[in-house]
Design an enzyme around this catalytic site. Structure first.
Site, mmCIF file in Angstrom:
data_model
loop_
_atom_site.group_PDB
_atom_site.id
_atom_site.type_symbol
_atom_site.label_atom_id
_atom_site.label_comp_id
_atom_site.label_asym_id
_atom_site.label_seq_id
_atom_site.Cartn_x
_atom_site.Cartn_y
_atom_site.Cartn_z
ATOM 1 C CE LYS A 97 -4.474 0.647 0.055
ATOM 2 N NZ LYS A 97 -5.555 -0.283 -0.290
ATOM 3 C CG ASP B 113 -7.271 3.075 -0.775
ATOM 4 O OD1 ASP B 113 -7.617 1.885 -0.770
ATOM 5 O OD2 ASP B 113 -7.465 3.816 0.214
ATOM 6 C CB THR C 34 -14.142 -2.127 -4.645
ATOM 7 O OG1 THR C 34 -12.899 -2.032 -5.334
ATOM 8 C CG2 THR C 34 -13.887 -2.437 -3.190
ATOM 9 C CB SER D 153 -6.112 -4.702 -9.702
ATOM 10 O OG SER D 153 -6.551 -3.390 -9.437
HETATM 11 N N1 GLU Z 1 -7.203 0.022 -2.890
HETATM 12 C C1 GLU Z 1 -7.938 -1.133 -3.262
HETATM 13 C C2 GLU Z 1 -8.054 -2.091 -2.092
HETATM 14 O O1 GLU Z 1 -8.145 -1.656 -0.975
HETATM 15 C C3 GLU Z 1 -7.471 -1.766 -4.564
HETATM 16 C C4 GLU Z 1 -6.037 -2.164 -4.668
HETATM 17 C C5 GLU Z 1 -5.609 -2.604 -6.068
HETATM 18 O O2 GLU Z 1 -6.428 -2.707 -6.959
HETATM 19 O O3 GLU Z 1 -4.416 -2.851 -6.197
HETATM 20 O O4 GLU Z 1 -8.106 -3.276 -2.244
#
Ligand code: GLU
Length: 445
Positions: free
Chosen positions: A126, A166, A210, A377
């Site tokens: 992250k 995010d 999501t 993704s």
């Molecule tokens: N930020 C998103 C999560 O919390 C997606 C992360 C991504 O697609 O790499 O899963």
């Protein structure tokens, strides 16, 4: 075993002072891990849990940029590459003034387990910055993103680390970040970053994934209890992609979302949220939710701002961490809520989670329920690698299969470990086992 886990946690808190959110996410996982280590002493001998709690690499960097008035501004950028046992580091970037190293570490830790649950070859990471995109012009956001990437580019790549969005990082920011990466490296490496636009290497359904995935998970969870999402009333907090597309999928499946919120306002709309209007206000105009109430007859601002005070069958916290507290959980239970499903990362506080599960409410933890975003993704990475582009329908079908499989895996693991229907336990067990086994196979690295 309980002593060993308590010691481990105490040591982690000592070595990572002040990182409360990171402590919280580790505490929650460790609470499930005791029985796994007892059954698998070989994993414990290899100290996999200690290694999983220590990120492989942490990068902190200065992000200087110039605002529209010519003032020089400085932010702090982060990338925490948590674990790459299962695949390249993978996880989003968050731009929000509240972002600290502790925030990024909690998110990276969660991501590691979540990504393992998808069954795709993804490590966990992250990143982000304490930059606030709110109220900034396009030019300012672009200059910030370019400066951020001027440092980050050396750490990422399709086989190394693959960022995405995010909170505060949507398609606009991904475009500026990818553009700068492409310019510096002189390579069109689309698979280095996900969440791109459809015309420039992106995938259908990634924007919706999501939110859609969270609702599919909810449907599976309800079905496993002999209940049906169709006809249920719901509340969905948050006003980003996760919330908006959770509302869309809930409506498609015959549920009715009657309450929504953004960071300042909660709205009750008994006739059901008008999604076109909500999209216009939040995604197009980037305006406040009060705009929605002004234009929508019959809707009203909830006076004390508490979205969870509206009686519903299902609540979906899709805004941010620690947004649903014990007092909210009490009200939801008193109002007869049947399910709480997490679209955001760690939105329910530990005491709220305990209260809900003890009251027999079906509870879908983020690691499992919101994994559809990162899973899509991975589908985007597949398309980039094969120079292919799949249709919306096919991609959504893949997402649905992945969510069903995550649900089934967590359900089965919870039953195997003696607590049927406990998806927190199921998700932690499966995530931990998958990452740990790979780590043992790869040796002490
Ligand atoms: N930020 C998103 C999560 O919390 C997606 C992360 C991504 O697609 O790499 O899963």
């Amino acid at each position: 075993m309980a002593d060993r886990i308590a010691e481990l946690l105490a040591e982690l808190q000592r070595r990572n002072p002040g990182e409360e959110e990171f402590h919280q996410s580790v505490t929650e996982v460790l609470a499930s891990i005791g029985p796994v280590l007892s059954r698998h002493p070989e994993l414990d001998r290899h100290r996999t849990i200690e290694r999983i709690c220590e990120p492989e690499r942490q990068i902190i960097f200065r992000v200087p940029w110039t605002d529209d008035h010519g003032e020089i501004r400085i932010n702090r950028g982060f990338r925490v590459e948590f674990n790459s046992a299962l695949g390249p580091f993978k996880g989003g970037l968050r731009f929000h003034p509240s972002v600290t190293l502790g925030t990024v570490k909690f998110l990276g830790f969660e991501q590691t387990f979540k990504n393992a649950l998808t069954g795709m070859p993804l490590g966990g990471a992250k990143g982000g910055a304490d930059f606030d995109p709110k109220g900034r012009s396009d030019g300012e956001v672009m200059r910030f993103c370019q400066s951020f990437m001027t440092e980050l580019y050396r750490h990422i790549g399709e086989y190394t680390d693959v960022p995405a969005g995010d909170i505060g990082v949507g398609q606009r920011e991904i475009g500026y970040l990818f553009g700068q990466y492409k310019r510096i490296t002189n390579r069109y490496e689309a698979g280095t970053i996900t969440g791109k636009g459809i015309e420039w290497g992106g995938a259908h359904v990634r924007t919706e994934a999501t939110g859609y995935g969270t609702v599919i998970f909810a449907r599976e969870m309800l079905n496993a209890r002999g209940q049906d999402i169709e006809g249920m009333s719901c509340s969905v907090s948050g006003s980003g992609n996760v919330a908006i597309f959770a509302i869309e999928k809930a409506h498609q499946l015959g549920a009715k979302v009657i309450a929504c919120s953004d960071s300042t306002t909660a709205v009750h709309d008994p006739a059901g949220i008008d999604l076109d209007l909500l999209k216009q206000v939040k995604l197009v105009e980037r305006a406040r939710l009060t705009e929605y109430v002004d234009r929508r007859a019959g809707s009203e601002v909830i006076p004390d701002g508490g979205i969870w005070s509206v009686p519903v069958d299902m609540a979906m916290p899709c805004a941010t961490q620690n947004e649903l507290h014990e007092a909210d959980a009490k009200v939801l239970v008193a109002n007869g809520v049947k399910a709480v499903v997490e679209g955001a990362n760690m939105p329910t506080t530990p005491d709220a989670t305990a209260l809900l599960t003890d009251s027999g409410v079906a509870f879908g933890p983020a690691k499992a329920a919101n994994a559809g975003g990162v899973a899509t993704s991975a589908l985007e990475m597949q398309q980039d690698a094969s120079r292919d582009s799949w249709s919306f329908g096919y991609t959504e079908q893949r997402l649905t299969e992945i969510m069903k499989s995550i649900h089934r895996t967590c359900f089965d693991a919870a039953a195997e470990y003696g607590d049927p229907g406990n998806y927190v336990l199921g998700a932690n067990v499966v995530g931990f086992l998958r990452v740990s086994r790979a780590m043992v196979a790869l040796g002490v690295i």
